[in-house]
Design an enzyme around this catalytic site. Sequence first.
Site, PDB file in Angstrom:
ATOM      1  CE1 TYR A 132      -3.184  -3.005   0.861  1.00 30.85           C
ATOM      2  CE2 TYR A 132      -4.570  -1.047   0.969  1.00 30.85           C
ATOM      3  CZ  TYR A 132      -4.439  -2.419   0.858  1.00 30.85           C
ATOM      4  OH  TYR A 132      -5.562  -3.204   0.743  1.00 30.85           O
ATOM      5  CE  LYS A 183       3.138 -18.795  -0.117  1.00 27.72           C
ATOM      6  NZ  LYS A 183       2.302 -20.011  -0.044  1.00 27.72           N
ATOM      7  CG  ASP A 216      -0.705 -20.851   1.275  1.00 27.74           C
ATOM      8  OD1 ASP A 216      -0.189 -20.616   2.386  1.00 27.74           O
ATOM      9  OD2 ASP A 216      -0.127 -21.515   0.399  1.00 27.74           O
ATOM     10  CG  ASP A 240      -7.675  -5.428   1.785  1.00 31.25           C
ATOM     11  OD1 ASP A 240      -8.668  -4.948   2.355  1.00 31.25           O
ATOM     12  OD2 ASP A 240      -7.611  -5.610   0.562  1.00 31.25           O
ATOM     13  CG  ASP A 244     -13.041  -8.183   2.381  1.00 28.03           C
ATOM     14  OD1 ASP A 244     -13.096  -7.378   3.332  1.00 28.03           O
ATOM     15  OD2 ASP A 244     -13.214  -7.838   1.199  1.00 28.03           O
TER      16      ASP A 244
HETATM   17  C1  IPM Z   1     -10.515  -1.960   3.516  1.00 27.97           C
HETATM   18  C2  IPM Z   1     -10.695  -1.596   2.089  1.00 27.97           C
HETATM   19  C3  IPM Z   1      -9.569  -0.656   1.663  1.00 27.97           C
HETATM   20  C4  IPM Z   1      -8.259  -1.393   1.789  1.00 27.97           C
HETATM   21  C5  IPM Z   1      -9.722  -0.078   0.253  1.00 27.97           C
HETATM   22  C6  IPM Z   1     -11.078   0.567   0.069  1.00 27.97           C
HETATM   23  C7  IPM Z   1      -8.599   0.855  -0.079  1.00 27.97           C
HETATM   24  O1  IPM Z   1     -10.767  -2.712   1.278  1.00 27.97           O
HETATM   25  O2  IPM Z   1     -10.533  -1.074   4.375  1.00 27.97           O
HETATM   26  O3  IPM Z   1     -10.349  -3.154   3.806  1.00 27.97           O
HETATM   27  O4  IPM Z   1      -7.821  -2.058   0.850  1.00 27.97           O
HETATM   28  O5  IPM Z   1      -7.655  -1.315   2.842  1.00 27.97           O
HETATM   29 MN    MN Z   2     -10.635  -4.570   2.371  1.00 25.77          MN
END
Ligand code: IPM
Ligand code: MN
Length: 339
Positions: A132, A183, A216, A240, A244
Amino acid sequence: MNQRSYRVAVLGGDGIGPEVTSAALEVVNAAGVNIATTTYDVGAARYLRDGFVLDDETLEQLGGFDAILLGAIGPAIGDTRIPGGILERGLLLRLRFGLDLYINYRPFQGVRGSIAQGCEFAIVRENTEGPYAGEGGVLRHGTAHEVATQGSVNTRFGVERCVRYAFERASKLVEPRLTLVHKTNVLTFAGELWSRVVREIGALYPNVQVDYNHVDAACIYLVENPQRYGIIVTDNLFGDILSDLAGAVTGGIGYAASANLNPERTSASLFEPVHGAAHDIAGTGKANPLAAVSSAVLMLEHLGEVEAASRVARAVQEFNGDVASLGTSGITKQLMENL
Ligand code: IPM
Ligand code: MN
């Protein structure tokens, strides 16, 4: 009663963002915490109107608040007027980098009926480095000899402060456990630094049981055996992606809360639900504010309002209504009744 009052910048944003932040603030208010809000108009709509995302002066002002509460940012699906990434980098990343919000803390609790039902764990993600950081570039763009590089920045300073924060969190768990996810078998340079720092800092926290997973493998364990985790510490990109996945196995990102923290408090920290702007249901009263309320819990903890934080957190845990039929105001009302 001698009560403290806090100054919070509210960035409602787009779609359902403003609805869920006001619901969250209503619950916070009902929990007896005094918040003076200042609203900032940022997001897709603002960008389309004024041509910029976040100016320097606003960034500086935001840093001076006690906290920042953000709803959701983004255009409606199919609206292609804003090139992808403009808002994400211009707002979210700008705030993370500009205010040195170097920890991304995301707690997860498996809701009833989810794969991870009953599990509780959190991801501590480094929030200002890794891929990032924007290291890299393009050479001979658009030609047959095009080169694109995208580096991952891992500094001793950055890794250490993240790992320290993670151990602090882990040491306070009933069962103190920390798993480094990386990793290291392939990403040997960064992996070795992360592993060494975890070993070194881990020596200062003998009560914390330390484990390591390749990223993984962690994707399998999060689905098949999520109860193995306490604190997961990892780099910006792995964090990140894993967050999710963690959101999905614990009940959906409709519940997931997130804190972008500056633990030294040299600037305001930022609290936001993980979900998006959901333009399709904006203004219909159907938005689910639970993730925004849980983000406000993290804000209350950060502000030192520990008692109010745990009351609101308990109300969220005990919430058992039907999200779809109750809608935003029904959910908010039930939460306030449960305080
Ligand atoms: C998150 C989002 C952000 C990230 C994006 C929107 C830049 O996916 O906060 O997880 O990748 O960190
Ligand atoms: Mn995210």
